[in-house]
Enzyme design. Structure first.
Site, mmCIF file in Angstrom:
data_model
loop_
_atom_site.group_PDB
_atom_site.id
_atom_site.type_symbol
_atom_site.label_atom_id
_atom_site.label_comp_id
_atom_site.label_asym_id
_atom_site.label_seq_id
_atom_site.Cartn_x
_atom_site.Cartn_y
_atom_site.Cartn_z
ATOM 1 N N HIS A 6 -10.129 -2.385 -4.348
ATOM 2 C CA HIS A 6 -10.835 -2.682 -3.095
ATOM 3 C C HIS A 6 -12.207 -2.008 -3.047
ATOM 4 O O HIS A 6 -12.336 -0.827 -3.329
ATOM 5 C CB HIS A 6 -9.975 -2.204 -1.921
ATOM 6 N N PRO A 15 -7.729 2.508 -2.862
ATOM 7 C CA PRO A 15 -8.592 2.059 -3.952
ATOM 8 C C PRO A 15 -8.027 0.847 -4.710
ATOM 9 O O PRO A 15 -8.598 0.433 -5.718
ATOM 10 C CB PRO A 15 -8.635 3.270 -4.897
ATOM 11 N N GLU A 16 -6.914 0.308 -4.275
ATOM 12 C CA GLU A 16 -6.325 -0.833 -4.986
ATOM 13 C C GLU A 16 -6.334 -2.059 -4.057
ATOM 14 O O GLU A 16 -7.380 -2.662 -3.860
ATOM 15 C CB GLU A 16 -4.953 -0.448 -5.532
ATOM 16 N N MET A 17 -5.217 -2.416 -3.458
ATOM 17 C CA MET A 17 -5.222 -3.611 -2.610
ATOM 18 C C MET A 17 -5.500 -3.292 -1.137
ATOM 19 O O MET A 17 -5.822 -4.185 -0.351
ATOM 20 C CB MET A 17 -3.912 -4.383 -2.789
#
Lengths: 337, 337
Positions: free
Chosen positions: A94, A138-140
């Site tokens: 993200h 920091p991912e989805m």
């Protein structure tokens, strides 16, 4: 002449079976051919595999709308068209955020065979694991309620959940991640190596068999064993300091243990090590020997081992058509921020 | 009784065929059933469609390694598991950059039927179009030489290019983008609507047929016609100011013309308009009526048209297994910056 040929054939079989026996003695095991035997290894009695759940889990795995941005799916970082990873040194997510610990995305292929999930082994199974990246900033970067709202807003998903779990199913976050995990449990990739272990000597070339011998002789097999050739927690940098230690701040779990990556499909999952700092397989082999075994692996040995490792590239499961349900006017809007 | 039934049947056929005839009179045409007829519309004599090129183009379309970051493929913004777009108001790309003109990603499905490509129609065909986003800084941000180096570094790609183009093929950027375009040319999605236009009255429900009548009566068909129900350049905001005019700075081509989006799969490609500012299909229908036709579309009419538009959701082509070639040690490394 007949006797001679017979003797040669017999010797060759004996040599072969002695390597197969040796491999098995070191704990190397094959992916079962029989579905019943395979399911004993991959199924979860608390979340049993069914065709309907696999099919639904596949859709969810590929659906970027589960993420906050609407742009990132599980498949973005665990790309099933490649080796089940993203081939980046550190995962990106993200808002183009690089993993704050500079950790690389482990492959999802054969992850079911690992005794625990994540580089620090903090989650016991794929069901729990699947909850992590969807919610990680920091991912989805999604919330549980976002995921629930997205899935419940689409008639296609509601129908598929009812088909998989019955009319009264409550589609909550855990149901979504459990279903993704069910799909992931089926992502196993048998290769020629398995055929070899099961007794088909010709399944590996002589160079690959030499490579397997070297792999055993050098000692790689002491951590990379079992069905996944990896998947257990081990100490890291036992005999020397890892040369890229300073990239990222990951130091293993509270006991300093790090998950041993599976070597299945390893030729497709560069760059290597938890922080993705090692670019090639040969460098990875040499560095592993140095820091884990205290062994100076020669370039001939590294080359030989690499040849063996390439035989671990497996057949990817057939996914069929991947078509996602239509959104509705009530589907939450993507948010890039 | 027999006579009565016959009369009813005849009347119903006449009614049906009169709507079909009316639709054809307004320039609505169907996707041909016959491959020969279809290929007359989708093939490019300078870049002919072959199975080998389609199969290779598919791999390239799904390969994120063509991008500078290694993270973004054509499929990231033209998601074939959804409606061939990304369902974002404005496209996002390299370094999470939002399209600087706040333009949304048009669907790649049926794009072959458009007379030109991009919102401003600046490129004549898919071959030329495919060169754009790969090189655009806010999209895939690659250079021609990056793409050439990536593809030439992988034995799997070299083999597939030789298979598609012959042993002496030179794999340059244009060859890569031409091959992607070949794949894209095959992305057509026939629906029940085509069956209806070809004479099968039952292929559309009575509500859908009512919707088609409303679509024609209101005047939508004056721009949304042809095989794609769109695809030509037209003036924009002819009868009133677009209510979201201030989002982004796109004002069409040098003559102020804007590409009319295809309505095929329109229910799967929200949000709407070039700047993705319109969230629902009904709002899009009403706003289009107001600014293009000077017509106040009632909510009943908008609902009726929406029902028709949903019948344009087509059958997506079967893609088969999508497995990308293995990288080699010489494959250029991803660069997130």
């Amino acid at each position: 002449m007949k006797t001679l040929l017979f003797t040669i054939a017999l010797t060759s079989t004996l040599v072969a079976s002695s390597l197969q026996q040796e491999a098995r003695n070191f704990g190397l095991t094959s992916i079962p051919e029989s579905k019943t035997e395979l399911y004993k290894l991959i199924d979860n009695s608390k979340n049993p595999i069914t065709d309907a759940k696999v099919s639904l889990g596949k859709m969810l795995f590929f659906d970027p709308r589960l993420s906050r941005s609407g742009f990132i799916s599980c498949n973005s970082c665990h790309n099933l068209a490649m080796g089940g990873g993203d081939n980046l040194p550190a995962a990106v997510g993200h808002k183009w955020t690089v993993n704050p610990h500079h950790l690389s995305s482990p492959t999802v292929y054969n992850a079911v065979f690992s005794s625990s999930q994540f580089w620090d082994g903090r989650d016991p199974d794929l069901e729990k694991q699947a909850q992590g990246p969807i919610q990680a900033g920091p991912e989805m970067a999604a919330t549980k309620s976002h995921v629930e709202a997205v899935v419940n807003s689409m008639p296609g998903y509601k129908k598929a959940f009812k088909h998989a779990y019955g009319q009264d199913v409550k589609i909550d976050f855990e149901k979504v991640t459990d279903t993704i995990a069910t799909f992931e449990r089926t992502l196993v990739t048998p290769s020629r190596y398995d055929k070899f272990l099961r007794g088909c000597d010709k399944a590996l070339s002589s160079d690959e068999k030499e490579g397997l011998k070297t792999f055993i002789k050098v000692g790689c097999v002491s951590c990379h064993n079992g069905i996944a050739l990896g998947g257990e927690m081990q100490g890291f940098a036992l005999t020397a300091k890892y040369k890229y230690e300073n990239i990222g701040d990951f130091r293993g779990n509270k006991n300093g243990l790090v998950k041993v990556p599976t070597l299945r499909n390893i030729a497709q999952t560069a760059p290597y090590f938890h922080n993705g700092a090692v670019k090639t397989l040969q460098e990875a082999i040499v560095e592993m020997g140095r820091i884990q075994l205290g062994v100076a692996v020669s370039s001939d040995e590294a080359e030989s081992i690499e040849i063996f490792l390439k035989s671990l590239t497996g057949k990817k499961p057939y996914l069929g058509k991947v078509i996602l349900p239509d959104a509705s006017d009530t589907t939450p809007k993507p948010n890039l921020n």
